[in-house]
Scaffold this motif. Structure first.
Motif, PDB file in Angstrom:
ATOM      1  N   ALA A 199       8.463  -6.356  -0.608  1.00 28.51           N
ATOM      2  CA  ALA A 199       7.083  -6.064  -1.017  1.00 28.51           C
ATOM      3  C   ALA A 199       6.900  -6.242  -2.515  1.00 28.51           C
ATOM      4  O   ALA A 199       5.916  -6.842  -2.963  1.00 28.51           O
ATOM      5  N   ILE A 200       7.844  -5.745  -3.302  1.00 22.35           N
ATOM      6  CA  ILE A 200       7.758  -5.917  -4.758  1.00 22.35           C
ATOM      7  C   ILE A 200       7.816  -7.405  -5.122  1.00 22.35           C
ATOM      8  O   ILE A 200       7.082  -7.866  -5.998  1.00 22.35           O
ATOM      9  N   SER A 201       8.645  -8.156  -4.417  1.00 20.91           N
ATOM     10  CA  SER A 201       8.743  -9.601  -4.678  1.00 20.91           C
ATOM     11  C   SER A 201       7.429 -10.305  -4.388  1.00 20.91           C
ATOM     12  O   SER A 201       7.005 -11.177  -5.159  1.00 20.91           O
TER      13      SER A 201
ATOM     14  N   LEU B  99      -1.468 -10.420   1.938  1.00 17.40           N
ATOM     15  CA  LEU B  99      -0.197  -9.692   1.894  1.00 17.40           C
ATOM     16  C   LEU B  99      -0.221  -8.579   0.855  1.00 17.40           C
ATOM     17  O   LEU B  99       0.219  -7.458   1.123  1.00 17.40           O
ATOM     18  N   VAL B 100      -0.748  -8.865  -0.324  1.00 17.13           N
ATOM     19  CA  VAL B 100      -0.813  -7.849  -1.369  1.00 17.13           C
ATOM     20  C   VAL B 100      -1.755  -6.722  -0.959  1.00 17.13           C
ATOM     21  O   VAL B 100      -1.464  -5.542  -1.204  1.00 17.13           O
TER      22      VAL B 100
ATOM     23  N   LEU C 253      -0.423  -2.911  -0.708  1.00 15.32           N
ATOM     24  CA  LEU C 253      -1.041  -1.833  -1.475  1.00 15.32           C
ATOM     25  C   LEU C 253      -1.669  -0.790  -0.556  1.00 15.32           C
ATOM     26  O   LEU C 253      -1.633   0.407  -0.848  1.00 15.32           O
ATOM     27  N   GLY C 254      -2.231  -1.216   0.568  1.00 18.04           N
ATOM     28  CA  GLY C 254      -2.777  -0.269   1.538  1.00 18.04           C
ATOM     29  C   GLY C 254      -1.713   0.635   2.131  1.00 18.04           C
ATOM     30  O   GLY C 254      -1.906   1.846   2.277  1.00 18.04           O
ATOM     31  N   VAL C 255      -0.564   0.057   2.450  1.00 22.37           N
ATOM     32  CA  VAL C 255       0.548   0.855   2.983  1.00 22.37           C
ATOM     33  C   VAL C 255       1.042   1.833   1.927  1.00 22.37           C
ATOM     34  O   VAL C 255       1.309   3.002   2.217  1.00 22.37           O
ATOM     35  N   PHE C 256       1.154   1.373   0.684  1.00 23.39           N
ATOM     36  CA  PHE C 256       1.613   2.241  -0.392  1.00 23.39           C
ATOM     37  C   PHE C 256       0.659   3.418  -0.594  1.00 23.39           C
ATOM     38  O   PHE C 256       1.094   4.567  -0.702  1.00 23.39           O
TER      39      PHE C 256
END
Length: 60
Positions: A11-13, A35-36, A40-43
């Motif tokens: 995810a960070i990548s 994807l981003v 971000l939604g999951v985070f």
């Protein structure tokens, strides 16, 4: 490494790839944008869950 650690690294990548693409003028990539957004939604969902969990522990 656990599966969670691998998922976080991926995810960070993806977010870093999106940042680099935006820096070089390729910000309108729909796949990276999606994807981003999901990452971000999951985070945010995870952080809200942890916040509510902490509040329940504190109050309860």
């Amino acid at each position: 490494m656990t599966l969670t650690q691998i998922a976080v690294i991926i995810a960070i990548s993806i977010v870093l790839i999106k940042f680099v693409a935006s820096f070089f003028g390729y910000a309108n990539n729909t796949i990276l944008n999606s994807l981003v957004t999901v990452i971000l939604g999951v985070f945010v969902s995870f952080e809200l869950f942890k916040l509510v969990e902490a509040l329940i522990v504190k109050v309860g």
